[in-house]
Design a protein around this motif. Structure first.
Motif, short mmCIF file in Angstrom:
data_model
loop_
_atom_site.label_atom_id
_atom_site.label_comp_id
_atom_site.label_asym_id
_atom_site.label_seq_id
_atom_site.Cartn_x
_atom_site.Cartn_y
_atom_site.Cartn_z
N GLU A 34 0.97 -1.25 0.08
CA GLU A 34 0.00 0.06 -0.09
C GLU A 34 1.00 1.51 0.05
N THR A 75 -5.77 8.71 -0.66
CA THR A 75 -5.27 7.44 -0.64
C THR A 75 -5.77 6.67 0.63
N HIS A 79 -7.20 2.80 1.16
CA HIS A 79 -6.61 1.55 2.20
C HIS A 79 -6.97 1.89 3.63
N HIS A 170 -7.42 -3.84 -0.51
CA HIS A 170 -6.33 -2.59 -0.20
C HIS A 170 -5.79 -2.77 1.08
N ARG A 171 -5.64 -3.80 1.69
CA ARG A 171 -4.55 -4.02 2.84
C ARG A 171 -3.74 -5.10 2.22
N ALA A 172 -2.25 -4.84 2.60
CA ALA A 172 -1.36 -5.72 1.87
C ALA A 172 -1.22 -7.28 2.08
#
Length: 300
Positions: A34, A75, A79, A170-172
């Motif tokens: 992210e 952004t 995330h 959208h979280r790694a």
């Protein structure tokens, strides 16, 4: 805080692990980042997760990162990572030393890998870390050829169409695992490690192919691209290559990327409605069109 832990809870089945090791006997790394924006040349990493599958074990490396700049609100809306969340996290240089050790020389897969690995490469170069020989594969690029029947090949679309769980898009960590599962679905259609499809359509480059690249080497008139890319602006470019050589071409800017061939402007061509890569060394001029022209192109 950097965490390296067992990944049994990520639900990789014995059959899926066997499939990975059939194609990559030494193992593979699935990675996701992210970031504060889309351009490795100007933006910063704020989260890294890497999932390592080897014959011995499956482990996850995960950490938030203090980018040392404010995280843009637009952004954070994607995330949900805030300045407060990262303020006590390690800086990138410390993280990359550990990530390099974790990755060793294993092949790497990511969704839209040119973006993720562009950030990793840029960070390693700035930290004076020698680049390893990791081969990089893109789950998105391969899926475009193995799952051509799908409407598009965004990660959110693929996980829905292939019935892959994705709780925290959208979280790694979650996205790295989803990219690996997408890649496995593609490997099922590739069928055999000897098929040329994997190399031709899945492989991007080796990290060792990169040379040190520096945005500061751009001519002064092109440094405005840093600002324009962040705004996803529509501009016209003159490009000394391609089918429209030296014609003014309208594009909607996406990213500034580093690649083994040099720095690249990544943008959607408004004539063809396709994402294209333009080598910055072949970019000869740019200009801002009028609002009427922009509205006309975007309606197409």
């Amino acid at each position: 805080m950097i965490k390296t832990q067992s990944a049994n809870d990520l639900n990789l089945t014995a059959a899926e692990k066997a499939r990975v090791l059939e194609f990559f006997p030494q193992g593979i790394i699935a990675i996701d980042l992210e970031t504060t924006g889309l351009s490795p040349l100007v933006d910063r990493i704020i989260e890294i997760a890497a999932m390592k599958i080897t014959p011995e074990e499956t482990t996850v490396f995960q950490t938030l990162i203090n980018p040392q700049i404010p995280i843009p609100p637009h952004t954070t809306a994607i995330h949900n990572i805030t300045d407060e969340m990262v303020k006590d996290s390690p800086i990138l240089q410390a993280v990359l030393h550990e990530l390099k050790h974790f990755m060793a020389d294993l092949p790497v897969v990511a969704h839209n890998a040119k973006f993720d690995m562009g950030f990793v490469v840029m960070g390693m170069q700035k930290s004076n870390l020698e680049l390893s020989k990791n081969d990089v594969y893109c789950s998105c690029k391969l899926a475009r050829h193995t799952h051509m029947e799908l409407p598009n090949h965004k990660l959110a679309t693929l996980v829905k169409e292939l019935d892959i769980p994705l709780l925290n898009h959208h979280r790694a960590t979650d996205d790295a695992f989803a990219a690996l599962k997408v890649f496995l679905h593609s490997l099922d259609r590739v069928r055999t490690p000897l098929s040329p499809m994997l190399k031709r359509h899945g492989h991007l480059f080796s990290l060792s192919e990169f040379e040190k690249l520096d945005i500061e080497e751009l001519p002064e008139k092109f440094k405005i691209l840093e600002k324009l890319v962040k705004e996803a602006a529509v501009v016209e470019i003159l490009y000394s290559g391609g089918n429209h050589k030296n014609e003014w071409r309208p594009v909607k800017l996406t990213s500034l990327l580093n690649s083994p061939e040099g720095n690249i402007l990544y943008a959607r061509c408004l004539w063809s409605d396709m994402q294209k890569s333009f080598k910055l060394k072949k970019l000869t001029d740019l200009r801002s069109p009028g609002a009427e022209d922009i509205a006309k192109w975007l309606k197409k």
